[in-house]
Motif scaffolding. Structure first.
Motif, PDB file in Angstrom:
ATOM      1  N   SER B  46       0.833  -1.192   0.000  1.00  0.00           N
ATOM      2  CA  SER B  46       0.000   0.000   0.000  1.00  0.00           C
ATOM      3  C   SER B  46       0.872   1.248   0.000  1.00  0.00           C
ATOM      4  CB  SER B  46      -0.877  -0.028   1.270  1.00  0.00           C
ATOM      5  OG  SER B  46      -1.514   1.211   1.486  1.00  0.00           O
ATOM      6  N   LEU B  47       0.410   2.284  -0.682  1.00  0.00           N
ATOM      7  CA  LEU B  47       1.138   3.558  -0.666  1.00  0.00           C
ATOM      8  C   LEU B  47       0.652   4.433   0.481  1.00  0.00           C
ATOM      9  CD1 LEU B  47       1.229   4.445  -4.483  1.00  0.00           C
ATOM     10  CD2 LEU B  47       3.123   3.632  -3.062  1.00  0.00           C
ATOM     11  N   ASP B  48      -0.653   4.406   0.760  1.00  0.00           N
ATOM     12  CA  ASP B  48      -1.213   5.270   1.791  1.00  0.00           C
ATOM     13  C   ASP B  48      -2.250   4.516   2.606  1.00  0.00           C
ATOM     14  OD1 ASP B  48      -1.861   7.405   3.349  1.00  0.00           O
ATOM     15  OD2 ASP B  48      -3.143   8.368   1.828  1.00  0.00           O
ATOM     16  N   PRO B  49      -1.931   4.038   3.794  1.00  0.00           N
ATOM     17  CA  PRO B  49      -0.647   4.171   4.472  1.00  0.00           C
ATOM     18  C   PRO B  49       0.435   3.323   3.802  1.00  0.00           C
ATOM     19  CG  PRO B  49      -2.065   2.647   5.672  1.00  0.00           C
ATOM     20  CD  PRO B  49      -2.895   3.245   4.578  1.00  0.00           C
ATOM     21  N   PRO B  50       1.699   3.714   3.969  1.00  0.00           N
ATOM     22  CA  PRO B  50       2.785   2.946   3.349  1.00  0.00           C
ATOM     23  C   PRO B  50       2.950   1.589   4.027  1.00  0.00           C
ATOM     24  CG  PRO B  50       3.683   4.715   4.705  1.00  0.00           C
ATOM     25  CD  PRO B  50       2.198   4.909   4.685  1.00  0.00           C
ATOM     26  N   MET B  51       2.772   0.522   3.248  1.00  0.00           N
ATOM     27  CA  MET B  51       2.847  -0.833   3.811  1.00  0.00           C
ATOM     28  C   MET B  51       3.602  -1.763   2.875  1.00  0.00           C
ATOM     29  SD  MET B  51      -1.132  -1.053   5.053  1.00  0.00           S
ATOM     30  CE  MET B  51      -1.169  -2.830   5.290  1.00  0.00           C
TER      31      MET B  51
END
Lengths: 325, 325
Positions: B46-51
């Motif tokens: 994931s970019l947002d949240p960064p995962m």
């Protein structure tokens, strides 16, 4: 070093350092519509039971279909499927138009000619921030010896594999103390070229042809009608040139003939001779593909072409159709 | 096509078609012991949240430490860290010996000189068959312009990136109808070599040196003491050879001098001249690294060395220290 504020662009770029293959994931929506998208977030999870995962943006148009389907297929794309990758990375309704599908275990579309395929049953869908993580059990798989498509730092790429043993040219661990070393690109290119030509030279020697004659016949194979001046324009950058005596020699061997005051062309015998050269060059190449790997040789050729582009001193275009008219 | 019975070996091989980067994941066990292992099961989520996520075999000796720690760091390894990858892929207690660490956000070890690093807080640990899937939030990251290490089909690899535009040598879409084509490996190697040499030739022309003179000076730079016969043994495969007149010419230019009845060596002036050649060759190479990318040029060199190995007609070892004694 650690950033506390998040720069999304920089985060994307840092993630791009991690090289991946490229996959297309497919499923069939409950209404029977085939869906598919390009993803590089695929990875293996477990060998026993066989499990893989991938993730999908929650904003994707296909989220609904994948949430409702029990089965999906993962296609690890080959180098020849770059266009397919682009097609399935874009939005579009007709992605499956003109694509030959095979019958698989489930109703999920199964695309041909991939490096590998995994037919899966979805086990768990897990929340992952702005993405969903799909974890599936692999029901069936297959593989073909096709060089896989690679993605790195926002670009497609090819791979040159590193053998487990070190690749050194010197037979000794410590090379002589000098300013040259065997890692110099110019040396490697020269040696590689001359060794390839050395293999050609056996054939050339039988025909009493020098390198410059071979190069001239090759040019005339590509550009049928050449004056001595035109020939030498094509050969100039090689440091080789043909003299009037060379032309006389090639004429005496019945390899070329004059077609008007200034121009020469291959004779039938010259054409056959040149075809033998090409056949020999292709045989050498086939042998190398066998020994080095098809994908590796593709990577070598790509890099040679990129280097040729960057170092081109403005050569006349050997491949132009203009000269022929 | 689908296999119903599972062949573990074949499944592993099929998974190997999916190219990956190579990471080292680190953490600190509750007792303060640093743990780390090599993994290619990393991926972005994931970019947002960064995962991001990665998975770990349940049989791994480090499972307990990772289960009990809140933080772990992901290091995307560079081409220069292959030894480190091997070290952390093996079992061993002293993996962190002699490794320079940096201070990070958490107590998890942070290794230097990676292509990218992600400092993470574990969010969820998910069961994944014989593996555990660790999903973490990225608290900090950084990146360096170091070519990433790549893994494909059980081997390390380098990448040659494909520009978005097609790389064609012909200025026209359709090349002339003939049996040659611009994709022939022998042609590409020859053209690349000659174009590189063409750049050298400006310098050589100023010194009134022919290619064969340049090659001879280079050999004598590496192997100081050479008879004419020895020199020509090293040059034979290039199709070039030196005559007595060439030797006289090089002597008249004060580039080489006789040291006994049969042998020659570079003079001081000859050595300086040869050093200029090397400097020029290295400058050309530096420019290409700038334009093509450091990792791409590494991939090109690797493939040239592999090709040289396979096509070596049994050349005398230019890099041997034997001749010098």
């Amino acid at each position: 070093m650690a950033k506390t504020e998040f720069d999304n662009q920089a985060f994307r770029q840092a993630l791009g350092s991690f090289t991946t293959g490229v996959t297309i994931i497919t499923a069939t929506a409950p209404d029977g519509t085939p869906v598919g998208l390009t993803a590089n977030s695929f990875n293996s999870v477990s060998l026993d039971p066989p499990m893989v995962l991938w993730s999908l943006a929650k904003t994707s148009l296909s989220v609904d279909a994948f949430n409702k389907t029990e089965h999906w297929n993962v296609h690890v794309l080959s180098q020849h499927q770059q266009d397919l990758s682009n097609k399935f990375a874009a939005k579009g309704k007709d992605k499956f138009k003109d694509i030959n599908l095979e019958d698989g275990i489930s109703s999920a579309p199964l695309i041909k000619d991939c490096s590998a395929r995994f037919q899966c049953r979805n086990m768990v869908t897990h929340d992952g921030g702005d993405h969903l993580i799909f974890i599936g059990e692999v029901l069936g798989f297959d593989q073909q010896p096709l060089p896989p498509l690679v993605f790195q730092q926002g670009q497609y790429a090819m791979t040159a594999r590193k053998p487990w043993e070190d690749v050194n040219l010197s037979s000794e661990p410590a090379a002589p103390q000098c300013s040259y070393n065997e890692d110099l690109l110019g040396y490697l290119l020269g040696r590689a070229h001359f060794q390839m030509l050395y293999r050609m030279r056996k054939v050339l020697d039988q025909q009493a042809l020098e390198d410059s004659h071979f190069f001239a016949l090759s040019v005339m194979n590509i550009q049928p009608k050449q004056t001595l001046e035109q020939l030498n324009t094509h050969l100039d950058y090689t440091g080789h040139s043909l003299s009037e005596e060379d032309i006389d020699f090639l004429e005496s061997q019945a390899l070329i003939s004059k077609i008007d005051n200034d121009s020469y062309q291959l004779t039938d015998s010259g054409r056959v001779t040149s075809l033998h050269h090409i056949a020999q060059a292709k045989a050498i190449e086939e042998e190398l593909i066998e020994e080095l790997g098809a994908g590796d040789v593709m990577a070598l050729k790509l890099m040679l072409k990129r280097l040729i582009h960057k170092t081109d001193p403005g050569l006349p275009d050997l491949w132009s159709t203009q000269e022929q008219q």
